[in-house]
Write a protein that holds these residues in place. Sequence first.
Motif, PDB file in Angstrom:
ATOM      1  N   SER A 139       0.811  -1.219   0.000  1.00 16.09           N
ATOM      2  CA  SER A 139       0.000   0.000   0.000  1.00 16.09           C
ATOM      3  C   SER A 139       0.841   1.264   0.000  1.00 16.09           C
ATOM      4  O   SER A 139       0.325   2.343  -0.295  1.00 16.09           O
ATOM      5  N   ARG A 140       2.171   1.154   0.291  1.00 13.38           N
ATOM      6  CA  ARG A 140       3.017   2.338   0.330  1.00 13.38           C
ATOM      7  C   ARG A 140       4.111   2.286  -0.734  1.00 13.38           C
ATOM      8  O   ARG A 140       5.142   2.938  -0.597  1.00 13.38           O
ATOM      9  N   THR A 141       3.920   1.494  -1.774  1.00 13.47           N
ATOM     10  CA  THR A 141       4.891   1.415  -2.868  1.00 13.47           C
ATOM     11  C   THR A 141       4.201   1.719  -4.187  1.00 13.47           C
ATOM     12  O   THR A 141       3.018   1.416  -4.367  1.00 13.47           O
ATOM     13  N   THR A 142       4.915   2.324  -5.112  1.00 12.52           N
ATOM     14  CA  THR A 142       4.412   2.646  -6.453  1.00 12.52           C
ATOM     15  C   THR A 142       5.542   2.410  -7.468  1.00 12.52           C
ATOM     16  O   THR A 142       6.667   2.070  -7.106  1.00 12.52           O
ATOM     17  N   ARG A 143       5.216   2.645  -8.727  1.00 11.34           N
ATOM     18  CA  ARG A 143       6.222   2.569  -9.793  1.00 11.34           C
ATOM     19  C   ARG A 143       5.926   3.658 -10.808  1.00 11.34           C
ATOM     20  O   ARG A 143       4.788   4.128 -10.955  1.00 11.34           O
ATOM     21  N   GLY A 144       6.956   4.093 -11.527  1.00 14.24           N
ATOM     22  CA  GLY A 144       6.792   5.107 -12.554  1.00 14.24           C
ATOM     23  C   GLY A 144       6.306   4.518 -13.865  1.00 14.24           C
ATOM     24  O   GLY A 144       6.333   3.300 -14.090  1.00 14.24           O
ATOM     25  N   ALA A 145       5.841   5.386 -14.745  1.00 22.39           N
ATOM     26  CA  ALA A 145       5.345   4.950 -16.056  1.00 22.39           C
ATOM     27  C   ALA A 145       6.522   4.669 -16.980  1.00 22.39           C
ATOM     28  O   ALA A 145       7.503   5.418 -17.033  1.00 22.39           O
ATOM     29  N   GLU A 146       6.415   3.596 -17.750  1.00 22.22           N
ATOM     30  CA  GLU A 146       7.442   3.238 -18.727  1.00 22.22           C
ATOM     31  C   GLU A 146       7.284   4.066 -19.996  1.00 22.22           C
ATOM     32  O   GLU A 146       6.183   4.551 -20.317  1.00 22.22           O
ATOM     33  N   VAL A 147       8.412   4.237 -20.713  1.00 21.17           N
ATOM     34  CA  VAL A 147       8.369   4.970 -21.977  1.00 21.17           C
ATOM     35  C   VAL A 147       7.449   4.266 -22.960  1.00 21.17           C
ATOM     36  O   VAL A 147       6.692   4.902 -23.721  1.00 21.17           O
ATOM     37  N   GLU A 148       7.487   2.929 -22.952  1.00 25.13           N
ATOM     38  CA  GLU A 148       6.630   2.184 -23.851  1.00 25.13           C
ATOM     39  C   GLU A 148       5.158   2.457 -23.564  1.00 25.13           C
ATOM     40  O   GLU A 148       4.337   2.563 -24.492  1.00 25.13           O
ATOM     41  N   GLU A 149       4.790   2.555 -22.267  1.00 26.47           N
ATOM     42  CA  GLU A 149       3.401   2.816 -21.909  1.00 26.47           C
ATOM     43  C   GLU A 149       2.977   4.207 -22.357  1.00 26.47           C
ATOM     44  O   GLU A 149       1.864   4.389 -22.871  1.00 26.47           O
ATOM     45  N   VAL A 150       3.882   5.205 -22.184  1.00 24.77           N
ATOM     46  CA  VAL A 150       3.556   6.562 -22.617  1.00 24.77           C
ATOM     47  C   VAL A 150       3.363   6.617 -24.123  1.00 24.77           C
ATOM     48  O   VAL A 150       2.416   7.214 -24.640  1.00 24.77           O
ATOM     49  N   LEU A 151       4.264   5.969 -24.868  1.00 27.85           N
ATOM     50  CA  LEU A 151       4.158   5.978 -26.323  1.00 27.85           C
ATOM     51  C   LEU A 151       2.919   5.218 -26.787  1.00 27.85           C
ATOM     52  O   LEU A 151       2.252   5.619 -27.749  1.00 27.85           O
ATOM     53  N   ALA A 152       2.570   4.123 -26.111  1.00 27.80           N
ATOM     54  CA  ALA A 152       1.373   3.365 -26.489  1.00 27.80           C
ATOM     55  C   ALA A 152       0.120   4.187 -26.264  1.00 27.80           C
ATOM     56  O   ALA A 152      -0.801   4.204 -27.093  1.00 27.80           O
ATOM     57  N   ALA A 153       0.053   4.917 -25.128  1.00 24.02           N
ATOM     58  CA  ALA A 153      -1.113   5.752 -24.859  1.00 24.02           C
ATOM     59  C   ALA A 153      -1.214   6.897 -25.862  1.00 24.02           C
ATOM     60  O   ALA A 153      -2.310   7.232 -26.342  1.00 24.02           O
ATOM     61  N   LEU A 154      -0.039   7.481 -26.218  1.00 25.84           N
ATOM     62  CA  LEU A 154      -0.056   8.552 -27.209  1.00 25.84           C
ATOM     63  C   LEU A 154      -0.483   8.039 -28.572  1.00 25.84           C
ATOM     64  O   LEU A 154      -1.243   8.696 -29.291  1.00 25.84           O
ATOM     65  N   GLY A 155      -0.006   6.829 -28.934  1.00 28.60           N
ATOM     66  CA  GLY A 155      -0.419   6.249 -30.212  1.00 28.60           C
ATOM     67  C   GLY A 155      -1.908   5.956 -30.238  1.00 28.60           C
ATOM     68  O   GLY A 155      -2.576   6.149 -31.254  1.00 28.60           O
ATOM     69  N   LEU A 156      -2.463   5.494 -29.112  1.00 31.68           N
ATOM     70  CA  LEU A 156      -3.897   5.234 -29.043  1.00 31.68           C
ATOM     71  C   LEU A 156      -4.705   6.516 -29.215  1.00 31.68           C
ATOM     72  O   LEU A 156      -5.754   6.532 -29.865  1.00 31.68           O
ATOM     73  N   LEU A 157      -4.209   7.613 -28.617  1.00 34.67           N
ATOM     74  CA  LEU A 157      -4.918   8.886 -28.735  1.00 34.67           C
ATOM     75  C   LEU A 157      -4.868   9.428 -30.151  1.00 34.67           C
ATOM     76  O   LEU A 157      -5.860   9.921 -30.690  1.00 34.67           O
TER      77      LEU A 157
END
Length: 479
Positions: A139-157
């Motif tokens: 509950s107190r740990t997270t992770r950053g967004a990957e470059v691949e995820e950012v590019l995939a979301a941008l491609g979807l948009l």
Amino acid sequence: MTARPGRWTGARLLAGALAAALLPAGCGLPDVADLPLPGGRPAGPGYTVTAEFGDVLDLVPRAAVKVDDVTVGSVEKISLDGWHARVRLRIDRGVRLPANATAAVRQSSLLGEKYVAVAPPSAEPPRGDLGDGDLIPLSRTTRGAEVEEVLAALGLLLNGGGLAQLRTINAELNRALAGREPALRDTLTQLDTFLGGLDRQKADIVRAIDALDRLSGRLARQRQVVGDALDSLAPGLTVLARQRAQLTKALTALGRLGTVGTRVVEGSRADTVASVTALQPILEQLARAGDDLPKSLDFMLSFPFPPNVTGAIVGDFVNLSITADLDAATILANLVAAAPAPAPRTSRPATSTGPRPPATGDPARPGAKPGGVLPGLPGLPDLPLLKCLPDLKDFPAIFTPPKECGLPAGCKLLKPGSAVPLGGLLLPKGLVPQGTALPAGTELPDGTVLTAECVLPVTGAVLGQVGDLTDVLGGGLIP
């Protein structure tokens, strides 16, 4: 970028070979533990902390552990625990962190290495100290967004994900709002007013929400009681459901009964009013009787003796006791005065409303004549009794009879409700008894008070009557 573990092993071997060649003979090789770790953090004493992550991306052992972008340790081990990853961190002992610290997998640059960032919590105040063997939960740990995820979301948009529809949405909005600008402006004005009202009532809304929260909390604490109450209602509801037809018939019959009752009451209204009117004289006489009626009923149980004589009856005889208050001066004065003879008892008509003199003359007053008159003084004619009594419809507070009535000086009649003076007489039934200056049987309003001068002095005469049992049973000996 941090080199992979395999490359670091080759680098360590090369460094060892160079050191062996450069160092003079007789000198040993340096300890591997003293070599620098990845990220520039030298090895040394520290403590280990385990952090749980839902996804560690491509984090590898010996990756850096940073606090405020300063390397303070390294990743020792990455293992799998069910569907979560467990990362064991080795942190320098001189670094103090709170027990509720957070951990996140981040990236040093767009294509840089992954590292674990440990920081104090931002949503709550720090508490405690993070020690050796502690756990940072999922509950107190997270992770950053990957470059691949950012590019995939941008491609979807950009590729039919919604950006192409903005023009269509804009055109449809223009077509829908064309010519309706005043209505839209009015709607926005009303919405602004509504939101302003909500903002002004923000405190009330918060208070209502808090009250609802308290109510919900109380209901939650009493969930068992509410559940038991609902369970207890189930049998009753089942019985009502089975008896629904009977209840419906009962309510329908009750409606018909009300209709019939209304018709009966309306039909017998005149008779009811007549019955109540006929009862009025009876109730008035019962009210005038007052305490006499229950006393008479009590006397009937012990007739012909009064109720208080039962304690004096012993066998076939009755014990009697007499209490005499003897005053020598009064007795001597009464011996030279003629004692008045007792007056016969007269009945009181039930329908009389005004003063009524006795039917016969009052023997208690020598010279009294029948017909309701008082004896006249020497040289004066007899005065009717009505002139010696006040007006009963307008009874004054204090009535002083005229001197022509021949009553003792100071004899006055006080209005009902007045205080009884010393030696005075209260007429609870409004009927003048024997032993007063007024004729016995004279009717006055209930509660009339006679002053002490209206009461005749007690004489020493003894009155008696002789009779047999039939006279006693018939009441002939009761004066």
